[in-house]
Design an enzyme around this catalytic site. Sequence first.
Site, short mmCIF file in Angstrom:
data_model
loop_
_atom_site.label_atom_id
_atom_site.label_comp_id
_atom_site.label_asym_id
_atom_site.label_seq_id
_atom_site.Cartn_x
_atom_site.Cartn_y
_atom_site.Cartn_z
N LYS A 48 0.56 -1.08 0.04
CA LYS A 48 -0.13 0.40 0.15
C LYS A 48 1.40 1.55 0.01
CE LYS A 48 -3.26 -2.32 2.63
NZ LYS A 48 -3.71 -2.97 4.15
N GLN A 73 -4.45 -1.33 10.20
CA GLN A 73 -3.95 -2.86 9.84
C GLN A 73 -4.05 -3.70 10.51
OE1 GLN A 73 -3.62 -3.46 6.41
NE2 GLN A 73 -3.09 -5.87 6.44
N ASP A 101 -11.13 2.65 5.42
CA ASP A 101 -11.89 1.31 4.96
C ASP A 101 -13.00 2.14 4.66
OD1 ASP A 101 -9.24 -0.36 4.65
OD2 ASP A 101 -8.37 -0.45 6.02
#
Length: 280
Positions: free
Chosen positions: A49, A93, A116
Amino acid sequence: MAIILDGKALRDKILQDLKVKIDSYEVKPSLAVILVGDNPASQIYVNNKHKIAQKIGIKSEIINYPTDITEETLLNKIEELNNNSAIDAILVQLPLPEHISKDKVINSILPDKDVDGFTPYNFGKLFSGEIPTVYPCTPKGILLMLDEYNIELDGRHAVVVGRSSIVGRPLSQMLLNRNATVTVCHSHTKNLSQITKTADILISAVGKNIIKGEMLKSDCVVVDVGIFKDENGKTRGDADFETSSKIASYISPVPGGVGPMTIASLMLNTVELFKKHRLN
Ligand code: NAP
């Protein structure tokens, strides 16, 4: 033989377009990624990412913490990032170590920086049929891919296998919002193959090789979210590609299907949040 849903090619196209846009901005979008512990898969995901974000001009920062970090330290860091106007997007994460409450951590992210789309505010919006700040990355990537290939959703039967909060649940709502008729299956579902056989669009997010060609309706669309290593160390998806690609009209490969689209969506979401914060 099924047409391949090429997530890699679409990701590249999306990233190219995004780079041109970002190059035109004086101030650049910024993404903060928090990684706790040394889970090798998480490290790979985060580094990927980070690399892609930097490549297209997003200011990306990885904040590393050891496994034994306290929940309080993590929550304080998120608060600091929430209050930092130079940060547009925050990603924690997952998974987190067991002594840290995932829910508490996710709840602490400002919905406006929730790249997210996992905070209860954004989830609530999604589940009540409203528009969240951003859509969760993997489901968003799947819908972008289906749209790219002009696959109709309205009125079609979409079967989602897997009900996780990162894929199956938000995806089922997004499909419903697009007027698909949605069935969600999980480990307690009886007669899975009877249900999959009725799917116009079958999306599997399990992490086991459970979908075989004989479980599919002729000419259906198969989107394979699962990714795992088989006993020979080969990267596999949920669907048996050889048999499934003979029955389906479209199929996403693993690797090269949904995975790249998830990353593309993360970059799109970061830029969306940036625009909301700084270009309005
Ligand atoms: P997860 O939290 O691991 O949950 C798996 C889901 O599969 C659960 O809902 C489980 O049911 C269901 N399940 C397990 N065995 C089943 C069976 N025999 N029949 C039907 N359903 C079954 O899921 P996840 O985090 O969404 O991940 C799923 C897979 O997608 C993994 O391989 C993951 O690596 C991959 N993934 C890929 C991407 C990407 O970008 N490519 C993104 C996210 C995840 P219960 O709820 O009843 O336990």
